[in-house]
Design an enzyme around this catalytic site. Structure first.
Site, PDB file in Angstrom:
ATOM      1  N   LYS A 197      -3.264   4.347   3.357  1.00  0.00           N
ATOM      2  CA  LYS A 197      -3.366   2.969   3.836  1.00  0.00           C
ATOM      3  C   LYS A 197      -2.040   2.253   3.689  1.00  0.00           C
ATOM      4  O   LYS A 197      -1.317   2.460   2.723  1.00  0.00           O
ATOM      5  CB  LYS A 197      -4.482   2.221   3.095  1.00  0.00           C
ATOM      6  CG  LYS A 197      -4.281   2.082   1.607  1.00  0.00           C
ATOM      7  CD  LYS A 197      -5.564   1.776   0.887  1.00  0.00           C
ATOM      8  CE  LYS A 197      -6.162   2.816   0.017  1.00  0.00           C
ATOM      9  NZ  LYS A 197      -5.790   4.130  -0.124  1.00  0.00           N
TER      10      LYS A 197
ATOM     11  N   GLY B  28       0.837  -1.191   0.000  1.00  0.00           N
ATOM     12  CA  GLY B  28       0.000   0.000   0.000  1.00  0.00           C
ATOM     13  C   GLY B  28       0.870   1.239   0.000  1.00  0.00           C
ATOM     14  O   GLY B  28       1.474   1.578  -1.012  1.00  0.00           O
ATOM     15  N   GLN B  29       0.949   1.897   1.131  1.00  0.00           N
ATOM     16  CA  GLN B  29       1.699   3.134   1.300  1.00  0.00           C
ATOM     17  C   GLN B  29       1.266   4.173   0.268  1.00  0.00           C
ATOM     18  O   GLN B  29       2.085   4.760  -0.431  1.00  0.00           O
ATOM     19  CB  GLN B  29       3.204   2.881   1.238  1.00  0.00           C
ATOM     20  CG  GLN B  29       3.685   1.971   2.354  1.00  0.00           C
ATOM     21  CD  GLN B  29       5.170   1.689   2.280  1.00  0.00           C
ATOM     22  OE1 GLN B  29       5.644   1.114   1.305  1.00  0.00           O
ATOM     23  NE2 GLN B  29       5.889   2.092   3.310  1.00  0.00           N
ATOM     24  N   HIS B  30      -0.047   4.386   0.196  1.00  0.00           N
ATOM     25  CA  HIS B  30      -0.583   5.379  -0.723  1.00  0.00           C
ATOM     26  C   HIS B  30      -2.005   5.766  -0.315  1.00  0.00           C
ATOM     27  O   HIS B  30      -2.627   5.112   0.502  1.00  0.00           O
ATOM     28  CB  HIS B  30      -0.583   4.844  -2.166  1.00  0.00           C
ATOM     29  CG  HIS B  30      -1.459   3.659  -2.374  1.00  0.00           C
ATOM     30  ND1 HIS B  30      -0.996   2.369  -2.288  1.00  0.00           N
ATOM     31  CD2 HIS B  30      -2.779   3.562  -2.657  1.00  0.00           C
ATOM     32  CE1 HIS B  30      -1.993   1.527  -2.519  1.00  0.00           C
ATOM     33  NE2 HIS B  30      -3.089   2.227  -2.748  1.00  0.00           N
ATOM     34  N   ALA B  31      -2.468   6.827  -0.918  1.00  0.00           N
ATOM     35  CA  ALA B  31      -3.872   7.238  -0.861  1.00  0.00           C
ATOM     36  C   ALA B  31      -4.348   7.355  -2.300  1.00  0.00           C
ATOM     37  O   ALA B  31      -3.536   7.447  -3.222  1.00  0.00           O
ATOM     38  CB  ALA B  31      -4.017   8.578  -0.139  1.00  0.00           C
TER      39      ALA B  31
END
Length: 157
Positions: A99, A51-54
């Site tokens: 997230k 993830g590590q993104h929006a």
């Protein structure tokens, strides 16, 4: 308003008998959107963070259909961490929420449902940029006489 107001945990209906169990998830019925994309992650080492993104447009429902994992949910003001460890449990994460999925068990299979087709341009992958956008939106809402933090899902509709 805190991050807990921006996501929802689902316990989907589980049916079954001696033949096994069945969980059904229907778009616009069991989750708050029409499903346009489905993908899943497996074979992820417990030490990796996914993830590590929006996303600017996409909403998601995450379900660990096998094994377990944790999900960190961040609205730019506060964070929450959930453990997904039942195949009938899912978490709804709306657009513009950061997230991170981590601590995957060896047998983890995470199913992801989305309301949008893949579009690389709608991803925010830099956390500092995400914070800038969230804070700018919050300041704009304050100028309009709305609460400082991001609006709840009900207010956005």
């Amino acid at each position: 308003m805190n991050v807990h107001e921006h996501f929802k945990v689902f316990e989907f209906n589980e049916m079954g008998d001696e033949r096994g169990s069945l969980v059904v998830i229907e778009g616009d019925e069991d989750i708050p959107f029409e499903i346009k994309r489905v993908f899943y992650m497996y074979g992820t080492s417990g030490s990796w963070i996914r993830g590590q993104h929006a996303n600017k447009k996409s909403d998601f429902v995450l379900v660990n259909v096998a094994g377990a994992s944790k999900v960190k949910i961040d609205d730019g003001f506060s964070t929450a961490v959930l453990e997904l460890n039942k195949p009938r449990m899912g978490v709804y994460i709306p657009k513009m929420i950061w997230k991170e999925m981590f601590d995957f068990s060896k047998d983890s299979v995470m199913l992801v449902l989305s309301n949008e087709h893949y579009d690389a341009d709608e991803y925010i992958r830099d956390y500092d940029e995400y914070l800038r956008q969230v804070k700018a939106a919050s300041i704009q809402r304050a100028k309009e006489g709305q609460p400082l933090q991001r609006r709840s899902q009900e207010q956005e509709k």
